[in-house]
Structures are given as C-alpha cells and as structure tokens.
Write a protein that holds these residues in place. Structure first.
Motif, PDB file in Angstrom:
ATOM      1  N   GLU A  41      20.178  13.532  -4.407  1.00 40.38           N
ATOM      2  CA  GLU A  41      19.552  14.693  -5.033  1.00 40.38           C
ATOM      3  C   GLU A  41      18.253  14.261  -5.693  1.00 40.38           C
ATOM      4  O   GLU A  41      17.849  13.096  -5.550  1.00 40.38           O
ATOM      5  CB  GLU A  41      20.507  15.381  -6.003  1.00 40.38           C
ATOM      6  N   SER A  42      17.614  15.192  -6.394  1.00 39.33           N
ATOM      7  CA  SER A  42      16.337  14.815  -7.000  1.00 39.33           C
ATOM      8  C   SER A  42      16.594  13.716  -8.038  1.00 39.33           C
ATOM      9  O   SER A  42      17.588  13.747  -8.751  1.00 39.33           O
ATOM     10  CB  SER A  42      15.662  16.032  -7.638  1.00 39.33           C
ATOM     11  N   GLY A  43      15.712  12.721  -8.049  1.00 39.79           N
ATOM     12  CA  GLY A  43      15.886  11.613  -8.979  1.00 39.79           C
ATOM     13  C   GLY A  43      16.770  10.501  -8.452  1.00 39.79           C
ATOM     14  O   GLY A  43      16.986   9.503  -9.131  1.00 39.79           O
ATOM     15  N   SER A  44      17.279  10.651  -7.224  1.00 40.99           N
ATOM     16  CA  SER A  44      18.165   9.622  -6.678  1.00 40.99           C
ATOM     17  C   SER A  44      17.377   8.417  -6.176  1.00 40.99           C
ATOM     18  O   SER A  44      17.935   7.361  -5.954  1.00 40.99           O
ATOM     19  CB  SER A  44      18.989  10.196  -5.533  1.00 40.99           C
ATOM     20  N   GLY A  45      16.067   8.605  -5.962  1.00 43.01           N
ATOM     21  CA  GLY A  45      15.242   7.526  -5.436  1.00 43.01           C
ATOM     22  C   GLY A  45      15.132   7.555  -3.929  1.00 43.01           C
ATOM     23  O   GLY A  45      14.490   6.698  -3.333  1.00 43.01           O
ATOM     24  N   LYS A  46      15.724   8.562  -3.282  1.00 48.32           N
ATOM     25  CA  LYS A  46      15.750   8.573  -1.820  1.00 48.32           C
ATOM     26  C   LYS A  46      14.348   8.707  -1.230  1.00 48.32           C
ATOM     27  O   LYS A  46      14.028   8.017  -0.256  1.00 48.32           O
ATOM     28  CB  LYS A  46      16.670   9.689  -1.299  1.00 48.32           C
ATOM     29  N   SER A  47      13.498   9.544  -1.797  1.00 47.70           N
ATOM     30  CA  SER A  47      12.139   9.701  -1.282  1.00 47.70           C
ATOM     31  C   SER A  47      11.220   8.593  -1.777  1.00 47.70           C
ATOM     32  O   SER A  47      10.432   8.035  -1.017  1.00 47.70           O
ATOM     33  CB  SER A  47      11.548  11.046  -1.709  1.00 47.70           C
ATOM     34  N   VAL A  48      11.327   8.276  -3.067  1.00 40.04           N
ATOM     35  CA  VAL A  48      10.425   7.288  -3.663  1.00 40.04           C
ATOM     36  C   VAL A  48      10.569   5.937  -2.966  1.00 40.04           C
ATOM     37  O   VAL A  48       9.584   5.241  -2.744  1.00 40.04           O
ATOM     38  CB  VAL A  48      10.686   7.150  -5.186  1.00 40.04           C
ATOM     39  N   HIS A  49      11.785   5.608  -2.544  1.00 40.81           N
ATOM     40  CA  HIS A  49      11.957   4.266  -1.960  1.00 40.81           C
ATOM     41  C   HIS A  49      11.197   4.143  -0.644  1.00 40.81           C
ATOM     42  O   HIS A  49      10.619   3.108  -0.369  1.00 40.81           O
ATOM     43  CB  HIS A  49      13.440   3.886  -1.882  1.00 40.81           C
ATOM     44  N   VAL A  50      11.141   5.238   0.161  1.00 38.28           N
ATOM     45  CA  VAL A  50      10.367   5.119   1.407  1.00 38.28           C
ATOM     46  C   VAL A  50       8.869   5.267   1.155  1.00 38.28           C
ATOM     47  O   VAL A  50       8.059   4.588   1.777  1.00 38.28           O
ATOM     48  CB  VAL A  50      10.812   6.110   2.502  1.00 38.28           C
ATOM     49  N   LEU A  51       8.507   6.132   0.223  1.00 39.06           N
ATOM     50  CA  LEU A  51       7.077   6.277  -0.088  1.00 39.06           C
ATOM     51  C   LEU A  51       6.511   4.957  -0.593  1.00 39.06           C
ATOM     52  O   LEU A  51       5.393   4.568  -0.240  1.00 39.06           O
ATOM     53  CB  LEU A  51       6.871   7.382  -1.135  1.00 39.06           C
ATOM     54  N   SER A  52       7.301   4.244  -1.411  1.00 36.36           N
ATOM     55  CA  SER A  52       6.787   2.997  -1.972  1.00 36.36           C
ATOM     56  C   SER A  52       6.679   1.920  -0.894  1.00 36.36           C
ATOM     57  O   SER A  52       5.764   1.117  -0.925  1.00 36.36           O
ATOM     58  CB  SER A  52       7.650   2.531  -3.146  1.00 36.36           C
ATOM     59  N   MET A  53       7.586   1.920   0.071  1.00 36.78           N
ATOM     60  CA  MET A  53       7.469   0.894   1.116  1.00 36.78           C
ATOM     61  C   MET A  53       6.287   1.163   2.031  1.00 36.78           C
ATOM     62  O   MET A  53       5.764   0.262   2.680  1.00 36.78           O
ATOM     63  CB  MET A  53       8.783   0.734   1.906  1.00 36.78           C
ATOM     64  N   LEU A  54       5.821   2.411   2.072  1.00 40.05           N
ATOM     65  CA  LEU A  54       4.661   2.764   2.892  1.00 40.05           C
ATOM     66  C   LEU A  54       3.362   2.718   2.093  1.00 40.05           C
ATOM     67  O   LEU A  54       2.304   3.094   2.580  1.00 40.05           O
ATOM     68  CB  LEU A  54       4.835   4.171   3.473  1.00 40.05           C
ATOM     69  N   GLY A  55       3.450   2.312   0.836  1.00 46.00           N
ATOM     70  CA  GLY A  55       2.266   2.261  -0.017  1.00 46.00           C
ATOM     71  C   GLY A  55       1.747   3.643  -0.372  1.00 46.00           C
ATOM     72  O   GLY A  55       0.548   3.832  -0.570  1.00 46.00           O
ATOM     73  N   LEU A  56       2.644   4.616  -0.447  1.00 45.52           N
ATOM     74  CA  LEU A  56       2.212   5.999  -0.670  1.00 45.52           C
ATOM     75  C   LEU A  56       2.534   6.530  -2.065  1.00 45.52           C
ATOM     76  O   LEU A  56       2.415   7.722  -2.309  1.00 45.52           O
ATOM     77  CB  LEU A  56       2.843   6.924   0.387  1.00 45.52           C
ATOM     78  N   ILE A  57       2.944   5.648  -2.977  1.00 42.12           N
ATOM     79  CA  ILE A  57       3.121   6.143  -4.343  1.00 42.12           C
ATOM     80  C   ILE A  57       1.852   5.860  -5.136  1.00 42.12           C
ATOM     81  O   ILE A  57       1.195   4.845  -4.925  1.00 42.12           O
ATOM     82  CB  ILE A  57       4.354   5.533  -5.060  1.00 42.12           C
ATOM     83  N   MET A  79       1.223  -6.667   2.027  1.00 40.88           N
ATOM     84  CA  MET A  79       0.223  -6.588   3.093  1.00 40.88           C
ATOM     85  C   MET A  79      -1.060  -5.915   2.588  1.00 40.88           C
ATOM     86  O   MET A  79      -0.989  -4.993   1.781  1.00 40.88           O
ATOM     87  CB  MET A  79       0.856  -5.720   4.182  1.00 40.88           C
ATOM     88  N   PRO A  80      -2.241  -6.367   3.050  1.00 47.32           N
ATOM     89  CA  PRO A  80      -3.473  -5.669   2.654  1.00 47.32           C
ATOM     90  C   PRO A  80      -3.426  -4.195   3.083  1.00 47.32           C
ATOM     91  O   PRO A  80      -2.868  -3.888   4.141  1.00 47.32           O
ATOM     92  CB  PRO A  80      -4.565  -6.413   3.418  1.00 47.32           C
ATOM     93  N   GLU A  81      -4.020  -3.331   2.261  1.00 43.29           N
ATOM     94  CA  GLU A  81      -3.946  -1.891   2.483  1.00 43.29           C
ATOM     95  C   GLU A  81      -4.398  -1.487   3.892  1.00 43.29           C
ATOM     96  O   GLU A  81      -3.800  -0.626   4.538  1.00 43.29           O
ATOM     97  CB  GLU A  81      -4.751  -1.145   1.400  1.00 43.29           C
ATOM     98  N   GLY A  82      -5.456  -2.155   4.390  1.00 41.01           N
ATOM     99  CA  GLY A  82      -5.969  -1.825   5.717  1.00 41.01           C
ATOM    100  C   GLY A  82      -4.933  -2.036   6.816  1.00 41.01           C
ATOM    101  O   GLY A  82      -4.778  -1.208   7.708  1.00 41.01           O
ATOM    102  N   GLU A  83      -4.200  -3.117   6.709  1.00 40.55           N
ATOM    103  CA  GLU A  83      -3.170  -3.407   7.721  1.00 40.55           C
ATOM    104  C   GLU A  83      -1.995  -2.454   7.605  1.00 40.55           C
ATOM    105  O   GLU A  83      -1.438  -2.015   8.609  1.00 40.55           O
ATOM    106  CB  GLU A  83      -2.679  -4.857   7.561  1.00 40.55           C
ATOM    107  N   LEU A  84      -1.639  -2.138   6.369  1.00 40.66           N
ATOM    108  CA  LEU A  84      -0.537  -1.208   6.149  1.00 40.66           C
ATOM    109  C   LEU A  84      -0.902   0.162   6.730  1.00 40.66           C
ATOM    110  O   LEU A  84      -0.077   0.835   7.348  1.00 40.66           O
ATOM    111  CB  LEU A  84      -0.240  -1.092   4.647  1.00 40.66           C
ATOM    112  N   ARG A  85      -2.174   0.547   6.541  1.00 39.54           N
ATOM    113  CA  ARG A  85      -2.633   1.831   7.044  1.00 39.54           C
ATOM    114  C   ARG A  85      -2.506   1.874   8.575  1.00 39.54           C
ATOM    115  O   ARG A  85      -2.191   2.895   9.153  1.00 39.54           O
ATOM    116  CB  ARG A  85      -4.080   2.081   6.608  1.00 39.54           C
ATOM    117  N   ASP A  86      -2.748   0.722   9.184  1.00 39.29           N
ATOM    118  CA  ASP A  86      -2.646   0.672  10.631  1.00 39.29           C
ATOM    119  C   ASP A  86      -1.187   0.782  11.112  1.00 39.29           C
ATOM    120  O   ASP A  86      -0.906   1.380  12.144  1.00 39.29           O
ATOM    121  CB  ASP A  86      -3.277  -0.620  11.158  1.00 39.29           C
TER     122      ASP A  86
END
Lengths: 356, 303
Positions: A41-57, A79-86
């Motif tokens: 549910e909200s606050g469980s960390g389910k979304s934040v954990h994937v956003l953070s691994m993609l450098g999207l937080i 990883m450098p941001e440029g490579e992660l973006r790729d």
C-alpha cells in the motif's frame, strides 16, 4: 545468473518533518523472463524502491543510504548518470500510472516512440518511424498507420496506456517495470492491458516487475509475488505459495480482508423496513506506520494479532519459510501456520480501533 | 420493492446533457448525454450499488440526486416529494436527510477548520445544538460512533490518515441523522488494509441507524459485498439492474458480463482458468428499453 540483484537497498528522504524510512534493506533477485508482482500500500516502499534503482527519485530530499542494484553485472546505484540514462528505456523499460503526464502532449505518438528508439542510437530516424507503426500494432492499437500520426489527446485512456507500453517495450528491454500501470484504468480496459502484457511477455521474453496494490492483478500475472510493508519485504515466493500457503500475517490479513469472491457465494436480498445482518469483512486493525518514526521491530507488529514480544523490538530477517515451497521467504519471528492452529481467526484480545 | 408506500428515493427519467462546444451564437453544437433517462428506486435502509466505467454517468447521477447539478430533464422524489422544484429554503429540511460522502475526504474537509468543528458545522447550521459544550458532546458521540477517539476533535485534517479522514467525512454525513447517504467512490482512495474497515463501518452504521446508501463504486467485489441491489451504467444509461445475487450470478447485458469477467480475482488458480468476455464500449442503441427478465431483474434490450 539473475538479471537483476537488489542487495540491501535502503532509501531515506530527509524532510522537514524528519527522515522518512522509505525503503529498508530490500534484497531480492530477478531471473531473466520472470514476472515479479510487488504488492503493497502507500508508504510500503514498493514504488520508491524501483524509482531509486533507476535514479528517478529527487535527490535531495531522497538519498540512497545503502545497498547495491546489480543489473547485468554492474551496479546501477554508482553508475554515471549518462550510462544509467542509456540503460533506462533501452534495457529497462518503464511504464507509469498516468500516461497523460508521461506522454508529451505536443508531440505525435510517432515522434515519441521514434525518439525512445533513436535516443539510444539503435536505428535511423526513418527506420524508427516504421518501427513505431509495428509497435502500435503490437500493443493492439487499431489502424496503427493512422494512429501513429496523432497526438496523445486524440487517444482514449486505454489507448494512451497502450502507447506508453509501446514506448516501454520499444527497445525490446530485458526488464520492464510497471508502476501501478493499470490502476487509473477502468476494469474492462485493465483486463485488456493485462492480457496484452501476458501476450507481450511471451513474444518478447522480457522480465517484468509489476507494482500494484491489487492482489487480484498480481494473482493473474505474476510468477512470483513480493509483499512489501513499511519499506521492507514481508514475504516473497511463487504466486501460488504466497496466496495458498501464506506465511506473513500482513499478507494473510490483506487476503482475508477482501470480499468473498467464491463462485457459490449467495447474498441475501433486501427486505424493506427490515435491517439485514450482512457479514463483516475481516479487517486489519490500525493504520500503516508513520515512516518518519517506524516501529523498532517488525513494521507490521503493532497491527499483528500474532506478534510476539520479539516482533516489537527486533526486525526479522527474510528467510526461507519452514516446510514451504523452495524460494518462499518470510520475514517473521512468529510462525503463522502454527499460530493459526491456536488462533484461527487472528482474534485480538482487546478491540483495537484505528489509533492515531 | 414495495409498491404501496412511496420509496425513500425515486428517480424518474433523470437526464443531464452537457454542452461541450458552442457555435458563434452560443448555440450548442455538441452535446454529451452524461445521464440519459435514468430511473430507479431506493428503499428505506437499502443499499443500491451504482457501477460502470468512468464517464458512464454514475457520479453525475449522484450529484443530480443531491442537487449539486440541475437536471436537463427528469425528477427526483425523496420520501414522495419532488425535490427538483424546491427552493433552497424548502430544500433545507431535505438536506438533513440526504447526505454525501466523497471519495477524497481530504478535499472535502476544510483544511483550516478543526475536524470537530467540521463535523459539528451541520448541527449548528440546522440549529440542533444549544451551545459550545452541547456541540462538543454531540460531536464526541459522533466520533465514537465512527470509531474515532473524541480527543482528536481539536486536530486539523492533515493530522489524520486517509482512513481516519474518511471516518471524519462519514461522521459529518451522519450528524443530522440522514435517511440516505450518497457515497461516491468512498473507499477508492484508501489503502487496501483500510478499505475493509470503512466498508464494515458503512454496514455497522446502516444496522444501527437504518440509513439507505447509494454506493457509487467501481470495485465490483466490494459492491457485491455491501449492496442489496446493483445498477450497471453505460454511457449515461442503466443497462442492467437487479438484486446483487441476480446481477452477479446471472448477468444479462453483454456489458455487465464483460465487467464481471474483467474484475481480477485474488486467487492464482482461478485467474489461470478465467476467460474474459470482451465488450466494445458501444453506447446502447437509442430505442433500447429495460425489460424485466426475472422479478426485479431488469436488462436493457433492443426495442
């Protein structure tokens, strides 16, 4: 070799109201071609954990406080941001809940799909445009030749979500991450999108992480289910095992709180002027924890009728559950099947309402 | 349905057209039939579930009953009285009996008002409290009734969780002792572990107070659990209506069948076997009428 290995991922948000313990020690591996349903549910960390691994937080206030995310042998977190973006978009596709905010309103669908492909240098502009038509066809949009030249506002909600999926799979990623991708859709449209995803998975052989709050969606889609609560994994295992041989009190409470969906269920009709006793749902008492001040032990302990004294002071590790299917893990100091023998309904001694 | 006495609510040919564009002279050129000739009844103490896709007109129907919107045509009879023609002062006694619970209790509560004052406000407006301490006592009783500790009366909405805010919204709605509550997606925004609490609260309050509900929702599982009867809307029209048992066990209209077959089931074994019935969202043909297929079970079919 796993496609993705998340090791002890820990994410914090430093806010004016204190530090939010969004994700704590999340560890799991995803095999190539596997569909993992992440429920919470909200606050469980389910979304934040994937956003953070993609450098999207957003950093700050977000911060990776620890851990590693190994994808194809490399740590995404360092990883450098440029490579992660790729990698994002090329090897890892992402679909979000609201396609209206993720699609650019002033660009045609063709431009947006083509851009997703050409920005990773995979094809010429011209080839990418032809590919856009193929992709719209793949995701079941009728008249793709005509539709591809249109703008997002000319698409219905379901079609926009299909277009988002087309962008998500445009580079034939190894992994597709969907964050509440069908939550905003009507139930009949959701059903179509879920069918489409199953079909695409077969065709493209990609792994998928499907994040949702809906146990029903996961039941139909996922090979493995991971239940999260309070920033931690409470239970993880093959879908059937998690649904039919539940080991976490939180999963058990969630499944029990849903309305009876069995085929033979008979409901009384209403007689005017006569109060009818309807069965109550089996509710979980209390409210989710305040993640700026999480409980010291098992985050579900304050709401758990089976909690032991140890649950309240010490965080349980995620380990193979006793006598369960291989790979069926649970984080619990209590033993749920054992506890249910003496307390089959999870009765709480004193009536616990929703405390603040 | 009881034919002799007037039902609590009777909606007759309710219609609402929105003009989405106008020409140079202000004449409408494009009309959306949000609600198109909807008729149904709700008995005292009964729960009618209203389901359908977004844009089916289910929320607009609720708003028309509450007179938050004026209908293009049709009538709403509450306890035998047509409320469409009433002035706002004539409407006042009916407002007491006809209340609403919204989806998002956060946006429906005044953020600058202490929640106790929000709950007590309707009591004050209708002159049902004699003074400050009387109001506090009555609000405290309402808090207890919806499962909230009265000591939270002096807090502000942002200090509560979603489930608690919905409890506050419900306390406000029941303050005047309503006969009917229009609940528009009241559990949609809540966490899964909280939804059951609120559904149980609706059931408890109905048993204690004998209220009727118009429960507007898209979660078919919850509708099936909570509602005595169900009406299914598609493009502004009711395509099927009947007891919950009739509609779920024996759906007649292809859209109802598609809707029921599309709802995910939290059981991997059942999901693996399930067949979805596809349905193109075509509007019902203009001449189609509701026919009674079984006593009390109506389905739309071509004329």
């Amino acid at each position: 070799m796993p496609l993705l290995e998340v090791k002890d991922l820990t994410v914090r948000f430093d806010t004016g109201g204190g530090t939010v313990h969004a994700v704590s020690g999340v560890t799991y591996a995803l095999e190539p071609g596997e569909t993992l349903g992440v429920v919470g549910e909200s606050g469980s960390g389910k979304s934040v954990h994937v956003l953070s691994m993609l450098g999207l937080i957003p950093k700050p206030p977000g911060r990776i406080a620890g851990g590693q995310v190994i994808f194809e042998g490399r740590d995404l977190l360092t990883m450098p941001e440029g490579e992660l973006r790729d990698i994002r978009g090329k090897k890892i596709g992402v679909i979000f809940q609201d396609p209206m905010t993720s699609l650019n309103p002033v660009l045609t669908v063709e431009t947006q799909i083509a851009e997703a492909i050409t920005s990773h240098g995979l094809m010429s502009r011209k080839a990418a445009k032809a590919r856009a038509v193929e992709l719209l066809d793949l995701v079941g949009i009728p008249e793709p030749q005509k539709r591809v030249t249109q703008y997002p506002h000319q698409f219905s909600g379901g079609m926009r979500q299909r277009a988002m999926i087309a962008i998500g799979v445009a580079c034939e990623p190894k992994l597709l991450i969907a964050d509440e991708a069908t939550t905003a859709l009507d139930v009949t449209v959701q059903a179509q999108i879920l069918d489409l995803m199953k079909d695409l998975k077969k065709k493209l052989g990609m792994a998928m992480i499907w994040i949702t709050h809906d146990m029903g969606v996961v039941a139909g889609l996922a090979d493995n289910v991971q239940v999260m609560y309070g920033g931690r994994i409470m239970e993880r295992g093959p879908s059937r095992a998690v649904f039919n041989d539940t080991r976490s009190a939180y999963t058990w409470g969630l499944l029990r709180s849903l309305p009876d969906h069995s085929e033979g269920r008979v409901y009384e009709t209403h007689t005017p002027g006569q109060a009818k006793k309807r069965p109550r749902l089996q509710q979980i008492a209390g409210a989710p924890p305040d993640m700026t001040n999480p409980p010291p032990g098992d985050p579900f302990a304050p709401r758990n009728p089976f909690a032991t004294e140890r649950c309240h002071r010490e965080v349980p590790p995620l380990v193979q559950a006793r006598d369960a299917a291989p790979g069926h893990l649970v984080a619990a100091w209590y033993d749920l099947p054992q506890a249910l023998l003496t307390n089959p309904t999870g009765a709480v001694p004193a009536a616990a309402g929703e405390a603040a | 349905m009881n034919a002799k006495a007037a039902p609590l609510l009777r909606v007759d040919g309710l219609t609402k057209h929105f003009h989405t564009s106008k020409n140079l002279f202000g004449k409408p050129t494009h009309t959306v039939k949000a609600v198109d000739g909807v008729s149904f009844e709700i008995g005292y103490g009964e729960t009618l579930g209203l389901v359908g896709e977004s844009g089916s007109g289910k929320s607009t129907t609720g708003r028309l009953i509450l007179r938050l919107e004026e209908p293009t045509a049709g009538q709403v009879h509450f306890e035998g009285q047509e409320i469409g023609k009433l002035s706002s002062s004539q409407l006042s006694p009916i407002r007491k009996k006809l209340q609403v619970v919204f989806q998002d209790p956060f946006s429906s509560l005044n953020p600058r008002l202490r929640v106790g004052d929000s709950v007590g406000e309707p009591l004050q407006t209708h002159g049902l409290v004699s003074g400050g301490s009387d109001k506090r006592d009555k609000v405290a009783a309402l808090f207890r009734q919806v499962g909230l500790d009265p000591k939270f009366m002096d807090r502000f909405p942002h200090q509560f969780s979603g489930g608690q805010r919905q409890r506050i919204g419900i306390a406000r709605a029941i303050a005047l002792g309503p006969k009917l509550i229009v609940a528009d997606e009241p559990i949609t925004a809540l966490d899964v572990s909280i939804q059951a609490q609120i559904v149980n609260l609706f059931l408890d309050l109905q048993e204690e107070l004998g209220m009727a509900y118009l429960f507007i929702a898209h979660d078919l599982g919850m509708v099936r659990h909570l509602c005595h009867r169900v009406a299914v809307m598609l493009r502004g029209r009711i395509v099927e209506m009947g007891s919950t048992e009739q509609v779920f066990a024996n759906p007649q209209h292809p859209y109802t069948q598609a809707l029921i077959s599309a709802a995910p089931i939290p059981d991997p074994d059942r999901e693996a076997l399930r067949r979805r019935i596809p349905y193109d969202l075509v509007p019902p043909p203009p001449g189609a009428v509701l026919r009674e297929v079984d006593p009390g079970h109506w389905a739309l079919s071509a004329a």
